[in-house]
Design an enzyme around this catalytic site. Structure first.
Site, PDB file in Angstrom:
ATOM      1  N   SER A 117       8.796  21.650  -4.649  1.00 18.65           N
ATOM      2  CA  SER A 117       8.826  23.117  -4.503  1.00 18.65           C
ATOM      3  C   SER A 117       9.239  23.584  -3.102  1.00 18.65           C
ATOM      4  O   SER A 117       8.577  24.449  -2.519  1.00 18.65           O
ATOM      5  CB  SER A 117       7.462  23.712  -4.870  1.00 18.65           C
ATOM      6  OG  SER A 117       7.145  23.432  -6.206  1.00 18.65           O
ATOM      7  N   ASP A 126      -2.054  23.662  -4.708  1.00 22.80           N
ATOM      8  CA  ASP A 126      -1.628  24.359  -5.925  1.00 22.80           C
ATOM      9  C   ASP A 126      -2.782  24.489  -6.913  1.00 22.80           C
ATOM     10  O   ASP A 126      -3.672  23.634  -6.950  1.00 22.80           O
ATOM     11  CB  ASP A 126      -0.467  23.560  -6.561  1.00 22.80           C
ATOM     12  CG  ASP A 126       0.277  24.368  -7.601  1.00 22.80           C
ATOM     13  OD1 ASP A 126       0.049  25.587  -7.705  1.00 22.80           O
ATOM     14  OD2 ASP A 126       1.084  23.771  -8.330  1.00 22.80           O
ATOM     15  N   GLY A 127      -2.749  25.555  -7.696  1.00 20.69           N
ATOM     16  CA  GLY A 127      -3.690  25.677  -8.812  1.00 20.69           C
ATOM     17  C   GLY A 127      -4.830  26.665  -8.607  1.00 20.69           C
ATOM     18  O   GLY A 127      -5.759  26.713  -9.413  1.00 20.69           O
ATOM     19  N   ASN A 128      -4.751  27.487  -7.548  1.00 25.93           N
ATOM     20  CA  ASN A 128      -5.824  28.475  -7.337  1.00 25.93           C
ATOM     21  C   ASN A 128      -5.920  29.439  -8.517  1.00 25.93           C
ATOM     22  O   ASN A 128      -7.013  29.773  -8.973  1.00 25.93           O
ATOM     23  CB  ASN A 128      -5.552  29.300  -6.075  1.00 25.93           C
ATOM     24  CG  ASN A 128      -5.602  28.468  -4.813  1.00 25.93           C
ATOM     25  OD1 ASN A 128      -6.140  27.368  -4.820  1.00 25.93           O
ATOM     26  ND2 ASN A 128      -5.036  28.990  -3.739  1.00 25.93           N
ATOM     27  N   HIS A 182      -7.933  32.111  -4.815  1.00 22.09           N
ATOM     28  CA  HIS A 182      -7.388  31.951  -3.464  1.00 22.09           C
ATOM     29  C   HIS A 182      -8.512  31.888  -2.426  1.00 22.09           C
ATOM     30  O   HIS A 182      -8.442  31.134  -1.461  1.00 22.09           O
ATOM     31  CB  HIS A 182      -6.416  33.092  -3.137  1.00 22.09           C
ATOM     32  CG  HIS A 182      -5.163  33.067  -3.972  1.00 22.09           C
ATOM     33  ND1 HIS A 182      -4.432  31.913  -4.172  1.00 22.09           N
ATOM     34  CD2 HIS A 182      -4.520  34.034  -4.672  1.00 22.09           C
ATOM     35  CE1 HIS A 182      -3.391  32.186  -4.951  1.00 22.09           C
ATOM     36  NE2 HIS A 182      -3.422  33.462  -5.269  1.00 22.09           N
ATOM     37  N   ARG A 204      -7.539  36.144  -9.895  1.00 26.20           N
ATOM     38  CA  ARG A 204      -6.779  35.154  -9.117  1.00 26.20           C
ATOM     39  C   ARG A 204      -7.211  35.133  -7.653  1.00 26.20           C
ATOM     40  O   ARG A 204      -7.262  34.078  -7.018  1.00 26.20           O
ATOM     41  CB  ARG A 204      -5.274  35.447  -9.212  1.00 26.20           C
ATOM     42  CG  ARG A 204      -4.689  35.152 -10.576  1.00 26.20           C
ATOM     43  CD  ARG A 204      -3.200  35.497 -10.618  1.00 26.20           C
ATOM     44  NE  ARG A 204      -2.408  34.698  -9.691  1.00 26.20           N
ATOM     45  CZ  ARG A 204      -1.951  33.471  -9.952  1.00 26.20           C
ATOM     46  NH1 ARG A 204      -2.201  32.903 -11.111  1.00 26.20           N
ATOM     47  NH2 ARG A 204      -1.236  32.826  -9.055  1.00 26.20           N
ATOM     48  N   ARG A 253      -4.880  29.036 -11.668  1.00 26.86           N
ATOM     49  CA  ARG A 253      -5.367  28.401 -12.897  1.00 26.86           C
ATOM     50  C   ARG A 253      -6.862  28.096 -12.813  1.00 26.86           C
ATOM     51  O   ARG A 253      -7.594  28.191 -13.788  1.00 26.86           O
ATOM     52  CB  ARG A 253      -4.564  27.130 -13.204  1.00 26.86           C
ATOM     53  CG  ARG A 253      -3.266  27.425 -13.939  1.00 26.86           C
ATOM     54  CD  ARG A 253      -2.320  26.282 -13.878  1.00 26.86           C
ATOM     55  NE  ARG A 253      -1.720  26.180 -12.553  1.00 26.86           N
ATOM     56  CZ  ARG A 253      -0.990  25.160 -12.152  1.00 26.86           C
ATOM     57  NH1 ARG A 253      -0.806  24.131 -12.953  1.00 26.86           N
ATOM     58  NH2 ARG A 253      -0.449  25.163 -10.953  1.00 26.86           N
ATOM     59  N   TRP A 254      -7.324  27.732 -11.619  1.00 26.39           N
ATOM     60  CA  TRP A 254      -8.748  27.485 -11.424  1.00 26.39           C
ATOM     61  C   TRP A 254      -9.533  28.753 -11.769  1.00 26.39           C
ATOM     62  O   TRP A 254     -10.532  28.707 -12.482  1.00 26.39           O
ATOM     63  CB  TRP A 254      -8.993  27.080  -9.961  1.00 26.39           C
ATOM     64  CG  TRP A 254     -10.426  26.787  -9.631  1.00 26.39           C
ATOM     65  CD1 TRP A 254     -11.056  25.585  -9.685  1.00 26.39           C
ATOM     66  CD2 TRP A 254     -11.412  27.746  -9.196  1.00 26.39           C
ATOM     67  NE1 TRP A 254     -12.367  25.722  -9.309  1.00 26.39           N
ATOM     68  CE2 TRP A 254     -12.611  27.037  -9.002  1.00 26.39           C
ATOM     69  CE3 TRP A 254     -11.383  29.116  -8.945  1.00 26.39           C
ATOM     70  CZ2 TRP A 254     -13.778  27.654  -8.574  1.00 26.39           C
ATOM     71  CZ3 TRP A 254     -12.552  29.736  -8.527  1.00 26.39           C
ATOM     72  CH2 TRP A 254     -13.736  29.002  -8.344  1.00 26.39           C
ATOM     73  N   GLU A 279       5.277   9.264   0.961  1.00 28.26           N
ATOM     74  CA  GLU A 279       4.661   8.843  -0.295  1.00 28.26           C
ATOM     75  C   GLU A 279       4.027  10.075  -0.933  1.00 28.26           C
ATOM     76  O   GLU A 279       3.566  10.976  -0.232  1.00 28.26           O
ATOM     77  CB  GLU A 279       3.542   7.825  -0.016  1.00 28.26           C
ATOM     78  CG  GLU A 279       4.014   6.525   0.573  1.00 28.26           C
ATOM     79  CD  GLU A 279       4.743   5.655  -0.453  1.00 28.26           C
ATOM     80  OE1 GLU A 279       4.434   5.749  -1.649  1.00 28.26           O
ATOM     81  OE2 GLU A 279       5.618   4.884  -0.020  1.00 28.26           O
ATOM     82  N   LEU A 331      -6.753  17.123  15.987  1.00 27.92           N
ATOM     83  CA  LEU A 331      -5.900  17.330  14.811  1.00 27.92           C
ATOM     84  C   LEU A 331      -4.876  18.442  15.062  1.00 27.92           C
ATOM     85  O   LEU A 331      -5.196  19.480  15.631  1.00 27.92           O
ATOM     86  CB  LEU A 331      -6.784  17.748  13.621  1.00 27.92           C
ATOM     87  CG  LEU A 331      -6.026  18.174  12.351  1.00 27.92           C
ATOM     88  CD1 LEU A 331      -5.403  16.962  11.661  1.00 27.92           C
ATOM     89  CD2 LEU A 331      -6.948  18.919  11.380  1.00 27.92           C
ATOM     90  N   ARG A 371      -0.221  16.737  -3.810  1.00 31.97           N
ATOM     91  CA  ARG A 371      -0.104  18.003  -4.527  1.00 31.97           C
ATOM     92  C   ARG A 371      -1.181  18.055  -5.608  1.00 31.97           C
ATOM     93  O   ARG A 371      -1.311  17.119  -6.401  1.00 31.97           O
ATOM     94  CB  ARG A 371       1.276  18.179  -5.163  1.00 31.97           C
ATOM     95  CG  ARG A 371       1.381  19.537  -5.869  1.00 31.97           C
ATOM     96  CD  ARG A 371       2.775  19.870  -6.348  1.00 31.97           C
ATOM     97  NE  ARG A 371       2.800  21.243  -6.848  1.00 31.97           N
ATOM     98  CZ  ARG A 371       3.866  22.037  -6.847  1.00 31.97           C
ATOM     99  NH1 ARG A 371       5.013  21.599  -6.362  1.00 31.97           N
ATOM    100  NH2 ARG A 371       3.795  23.260  -7.321  1.00 31.97           N
TER     101      ARG A 371
HETATM  102  C1  FPP Z   1      -1.263  27.956  -5.161  1.00 31.21           C
HETATM  103  O1  FPP Z   1      -2.039  28.447  -6.179  1.00 31.21           O
HETATM  104  C2  FPP Z   1      -1.653  28.447  -3.892  1.00 31.21           C
HETATM  105  C3  FPP Z   1      -0.974  29.382  -3.167  1.00 31.21           C
HETATM  106  C4  FPP Z   1       0.228  30.092  -3.581  1.00 31.21           C
HETATM  107  C5  FPP Z   1      -1.445  29.743  -1.860  1.00 31.21           C
HETATM  108  C6  FPP Z   1      -2.312  28.745  -1.160  1.00 31.21           C
HETATM  109  C7  FPP Z   1      -3.251  29.543  -0.454  1.00 31.21           C
HETATM  110  C8  FPP Z   1      -4.509  29.232  -0.149  1.00 31.21           C
HETATM  111  C9  FPP Z   1      -5.152  27.926  -0.338  1.00 31.21           C
HETATM  112  C10 FPP Z   1      -5.344  30.286   0.388  1.00 31.21           C
HETATM  113  C11 FPP Z   1      -4.717  30.977   1.490  1.00 31.21           C
HETATM  114  C12 FPP Z   1      -4.879  30.245   2.741  1.00 31.21           C
HETATM  115  C13 FPP Z   1      -4.229  30.617   3.813  1.00 31.21           C
HETATM  116  C14 FPP Z   1      -4.452  29.927   5.113  1.00 31.21           C
HETATM  117  C15 FPP Z   1      -3.290  31.737   3.686  1.00 31.21           C
HETATM  118  P1  FPP Z   1      -1.307  29.283  -7.284  1.00 31.21           P
HETATM  119  O2  FPP Z   1      -1.623  30.720  -7.045  1.00 31.21           O
HETATM  120  O3  FPP Z   1       0.141  28.942  -7.301  1.00 31.21           O
HETATM  121  O4  FPP Z   1      -2.023  28.753  -8.555  1.00 31.21           O
HETATM  122  P2  FPP Z   1      -1.414  28.687 -10.022  1.00 31.21           P
HETATM  123  O5  FPP Z   1      -0.203  27.811  -9.951  1.00 31.21           O
HETATM  124  O6  FPP Z   1      -2.523  28.098 -10.794  1.00 31.21           O
HETATM  125  O7  FPP Z   1      -1.109  30.094 -10.406  1.00 31.21           O
END
Ligand code: FPP
Length: 241
Positions: free
Chosen positions: A184, A8-10, A25, A21, A12-13, A195, A119, A176
């Protein structure tokens, strides 16, 4: 050991850096590559990553398309490498409403790597725990209707066997990122005794050191599975006697 990760957090990063955005990702995919490498090095047996939830369809159309595109690119660019590293790829989630070419890529990834013994990388894509349970209930109801299963013969094991994750052990530990403290709709049934470690950092910043620290925190936990003595204490008393 099975580790689940809610990446989570792509967004916001990216926002914090004034970037689109999609860039978040993209960096998220890089963090995922690193996490897979670390998991292999740390002898994690199963790694399940939440990469697109059934709720993510409500995002702007362009972002949905971007996430689909990133998964395709991830498979196209990384599959051969994962295969070389003896990684077995599994996909959980609903495939019916994905595009035909994406469905085919997911099938190919699973087929190519199915005999690998390293893995197991489980990608939860178009995944939702409630949807997974609903479809398990439908499969079980069909067996009852066909007369091949009695309602009173339905056990937790039968329910588990009808989930997408049928032959995958439950997660021991769920991480998370980005400071949110909720599940979620991720692995609802399977997480019964998991855990949790919640990290303040956003997913693109998750690296080997963060993974190691989280695993260290997990190992220090006292897992009792509803019992009074911990698994750890039982192991100590077994070795002492
Ligand atoms: C959450 O960040 C992340 C996602 C919804 C997708 C996760 C996806 C990746 C790490 C990249 C894609 C990888 C594959 C293999 C498809 P967010 O967009 O919810 O961030 P935010 O909560 O800060 O808006």
């Amino acid at each position: 050991m099975h580790v689940g990760i809610i990446m989570d957090g792509n967004g916001r990063w990216a926002a914090a850096k004034g970037l689109p955005r999609l860039e978040g990702h993209r960096r998220g995919v890089e963090a995922l590559r690193k996490a897979v490498r670390s998991a292999i090095e740390m002898s994690v047996e199963y790694l399940t990553v939440y990469s697109f939830s059934t709720e993510n369809w409500s995002r702007p159309m362009q972002e949905v398309a971007d996430l689909m595109g990133l998964l395709k690119r991830f498979i196209r660019n990384d599959l051969a490498d994962l295969h070389r590293q003896n990684v077995r790829v599994r996909i959980i989630g609903e495939r019916a409403n994905l595009s035909a070419d994406l469905r085919q890529m997911l099938d190919e990834a699973e087929q190519l790597t199915h005999a690998n013994t390293g893995l197991c990388l489980v990608v939860a894509f178009n995944y939702g725990g409630r949807q997974e349970l609903t479809s398990a209930v439908q499969k079980i109801a069909a067996q009852v209707q066909a007369g091949t299963l009695l309602p009173q013969a339905i056990t937790p094991e039968i329910i588990a066997a009808n989930l997408d994750s049928a032959d995958i052990p439950d997660p021991d530990f769920i991480i998370r990122t980005s400071g949110e403290q909720r599940l979620s709709n991720f692995l609802l049934w399977q997480a019964a005794y998991a855990e949790f470690v919640f990290l303040p950092m956003h997913w693109p910043d998750f690296d080997r050191a963060a993974f190691e620290a989280a695993l260290g925190e997990f190992r220090a936990r006292d897992r009792r599975f509803g019992n009074v003595t911990s698994a750890k204490a039982a192991a100590v008393s077994r070795t002492a006697s």
